[in-house]
Design an enzyme around this catalytic site. Structure first.
Site, short mmCIF file in Angstrom:
data_model
loop_
_atom_site.label_atom_id
_atom_site.label_comp_id
_atom_site.label_asym_id
_atom_site.label_seq_id
_atom_site.Cartn_x
_atom_site.Cartn_y
_atom_site.Cartn_z
N PRO A 141 0.83 -1.21 0.00
CA PRO A 141 0.00 0.00 0.00
C PRO A 141 0.86 1.25 0.00
CG PRO A 141 0.02 -0.98 2.18
CD PRO A 141 0.73 -1.95 1.28
N ASP A 142 0.38 2.29 -0.68
CA ASP A 142 1.07 3.57 -0.58
C ASP A 142 0.65 4.24 0.72
OD1 ASP A 142 -1.47 4.48 -1.02
OD2 ASP A 142 -1.07 5.38 -2.96
N PHE A 143 1.01 5.50 0.90
CA PHE A 143 0.75 6.15 2.17
C PHE A 143 -0.54 6.94 2.20
CE2 PHE A 143 5.20 5.15 2.51
CZ PHE A 143 5.40 4.92 3.86
N ARG A 144 -0.87 7.62 1.09
CA ARG A 144 -1.92 8.64 1.16
C ARG A 144 -3.18 8.34 0.36
NH1 ARG A 144 2.77 11.45 2.11
NH2 ARG A 144 2.64 13.01 3.77
N GLN A 214 11.63 7.50 -2.93
CA GLN A 214 11.15 7.73 -1.57
C GLN A 214 10.84 6.41 -0.87
OE1 GLN A 214 7.94 10.42 -3.11
NE2 GLN A 214 8.49 11.67 -1.35
N ASN A 215 10.94 5.31 -1.58
CA ASN A 215 10.49 4.02 -1.06
C ASN A 215 11.52 3.37 -0.14
OD1 ASN A 215 8.21 4.39 -2.63
ND2 ASN A 215 9.02 3.22 -4.34
N ASP A 217 10.99 -0.01 0.52
CA ASP A 217 10.68 -1.44 0.34
C ASP A 217 11.80 -2.23 -0.31
OD1 ASP A 217 10.49 -0.69 -2.40
OD2 ASP A 217 8.35 -0.22 -2.14
N HIS A 234 14.67 8.33 1.42
CA HIS A 234 14.03 8.13 2.72
C HIS A 234 14.59 6.92 3.46
CE1 HIS A 234 10.29 10.70 1.49
NE2 HIS A 234 11.39 11.40 1.62
N CYS A 245 23.95 3.88 21.47
CA CYS A 245 25.40 3.83 21.29
C CYS A 245 25.84 3.99 19.84
CB CYS A 245 25.96 2.54 21.87
SG CYS A 245 25.49 1.05 20.95
N ASN A 331 1.51 9.33 -13.33
CA ASN A 331 0.95 9.24 -11.98
C ASN A 331 -0.55 8.97 -12.01
OD1 ASN A 331 2.04 9.38 -9.34
ND2 ASN A 331 0.99 11.30 -8.96
#
Length: 383
Positions: A141-144, A214-215, A217, A234, A245, A331
Site C-alpha cells: 500500500p502507498d501512504f496517502r 522515496q520508497n 521497500d 528516505h 550507542c 501518476n
C-alpha cells in the site's frame, strides 16, 4: 540616400551600416552576398519601392539628422550581427531533447511525446523521481490513498495523527507502534513490478542517470538497479543503528524481531535498534545532498512517477529541474507543480495506472520485448 535606387544597382557599404539604412527598400535575404576580398558587403537590390512619406521626412530633417539616423542604424546592425553569430547552430547541436515535438503537437498522446524524447539521439541522461505509487502493483500500500493508503489503515490506532508512527520523537517514546507496522513494510515479501523493471531497462540501455526513490521497500535493489544509480532518499531497511550507542547492524540482524513484531535491542547497550529509514524530523542521507544538484544540472529528461510530491525536501526536486529539461509526470493524479495553471510548456502529464502507462510507453519506444525479458529473467511479479 536621397537619390532613387535603380533596379540591379550595386551598393557597397560597411558591415556596420546595412539593412535598416534602407528601410524604404524591399530586399530579400538572398540578395546579400559577402565579398571575400574585403570586409565590405555588396547589396544587390532586385526591387526598390520608395516610400514617399519617409523620404520626404528625411529630406526635411537635413544632413545632421541623417547622420544621427545612420549612427543609430549601425549600432542596431552591429548588435544584430553579433547576436546572429552567437545563436548560429553547429551541425549536431540540436535541442536536447527535441522541444519542437512538445511545442507544435499539443494534441499528441503524452506517451508518444515521452517516447519521442527518450528515442532522441541526444537524450542520454534520464533522472527518475519515484514514490510509493510505483510499488502498489506489487501489493504494497502507498501512504496517502484515501481508502487503501497506509495512513488510512493506521489512523484508528490511537494516534493523534497517522504520521506519528513515522515521527522520530514519537518513536523514541513509543517504538512499539512502528514495529507493529514494520513487518508489512520489510523488504523481501514482495517482488518488483513493471515500474521497477522499466527503470532497470533504462539503466541497462545506459540512459539512466540516477533514480531518486522515496520508497523503503527495497524493490529497486531487487530489480537489479545498482546502488551507484540509486539514491534512497528516505532511507533503507538494509542497515540499522542503535539509537543509544550508534552501533551499526545489517538489516538481517533485526529481521527476526521485526517478523515477530517485537522491538530489537542492541547487544552492546540494550538500546533500541532503529532501521536506517528516515523518519519525520530527521535529515535525509548525505548522499542525497551530495548528488542532487549535479544530477539535476546534467540531466536531459526527468520522469516523476508514483508520488504525491508532498514530503520535503524530496518534493522540491521537481522545481529545481532546469527550464530547458522536459519534466514528465506518470501518476495516478496530477500533483505538485504540475497542477499550476501556468506550468512549463515542456511538461508532459500522463494520468492513470502507472504499470499500464509504462507498458504502452515501452511499446512506443520499441522496448516492450526487452522489458518482458528483463522482468521474466528476474521472475518478476508482472500483471
Amino acid at each position: 540616400m536621397d537619390k532613387e535606387v535603380k533596379k540591379q544597382d550595386v551598393i557597397t557599404c560597411n558591415t556596420h551600416t546595412l539593412v535598416n539604412a534602407f528601410s524604404d527598400l524591399t530586399i530579400s535575404s538572398r540578395d546579400i552576398k559577402k565579398n571575400g576580398s574585403s570586409q565590405s558587403t555588396q547589396l544587390y537590390v532586385d526591387k526598390a519601392e520608395t516610400v514617399t512619406d519617409k523620404k520626404d521626412c528625411r529630406k526635411e530633417k537635413g544632413t545632421r539628422s541623417a547622420k544621427l539616423y545612420n549612427s543609430g542604424t549601425s549600432t542596431r546592425i552591429r548588435d544584430n550581427v553579433k547576436s546572429s553569430r552567437r545563436t548560429r547552430k553547429k551541425p549536431g547541436d540540436e535541442s536536447i531533447p527535441d522541444i519542437k515535438i512538445l511545442k507544435r503537437n499539443q494534441s499528441l498522446n503524452p506517451l508518444n511525446k515521452i517516447a519521442a524524447i527518450i528515442g532522441h539521439k541526444n537524450c542520454k541522461n534520464i533522472l527518475v523521481l519515484a514514490g510509493a505509487g510505483i510499488s502498489t502493483s506489487s501489493g504494497i500500500p502507498d501512504f496517502r490513498s484515501p481508502k487503501t493508503g497506509l495512513y488510512n489503515i493506521i489512523k484508528n490506532n490511537k494516534l493523534s495523527s497517522p504520521t506519528d508512527a513515522f515521527d522520530i520523537d514519537y518513536f523514541h517514546n513509543n517504538p512499539g507502534v512502528f514495529y507493529e507496522l514494520a513487518k508489512d513494510l520489510y523488504p523481501g515479501q514482495y517482488k518488483p513490478n513493471y515500474s521497477h523493471y522499466f527503470v532497470k531497462l533504462l539503466c541497462d540501455k545506459g540512459l539512466l542517470g540516477r533514480m531518486y526513490t522515496q520508497n523503503i521497500d527495497g524493490l529497486e535493489r531487487l530489480a537489479g538497479i545498482p546502488s551507484s544509480k540509486l539514491v534512497e532518499a528516505h532511507g533503507t531497511f538494509s542497515t540499522a543503528t542503535c539509537i543509544c550507542c550508534k552501533k551499526c547492524f545489517q538489516g538481517d540482524h533485526i529481521k527476526p524481531a521485526i517478523m515477530d513484531k517485537t522491538i530489537p535491542k542492541c547487544d552492546r547497550c540494550s538500546g533500541i535498534i532503529k532501521p536506517d529509514i528516515i523518519f519525520f524530523g530527521e535529515n535525509l542521507p548525505k548522499r542525497f545532498y551530495k548528488l542532487y544538484k549535479k544530477d539535476l544540472s546534467g540531466c536531459d529528461l526527468v520522469i516523476v512517477m508514483g508520488t504525491s510530491l508532498q514530503v520535503e525536501p524530496f518534493a522540491s526536486l521537481v522545481d529545481k529541474v532546469p527550464s530547458r529539461v522536459p519534466r514528465v509526470l506518470i501518476n495516478k493524479e496530477i500533483v505538485g507543480p504540475f497542477t499550476r495553471k501556468r506550468r512549463r510548456y515542456t511538461d508532459i502529464i500522463y494520468t492513470g495506472d502507472i504499470v499500464d502507462g509504462l507498458k504502452e510507453l515501452a511499446e512506443n519506444t520499441g522496448l516492450r520485448d526487452e522489458l518482458i525479458k528483463v522482468s521474466l529473467a528476474a521472475k518478476a511479479f508482472c500483471r
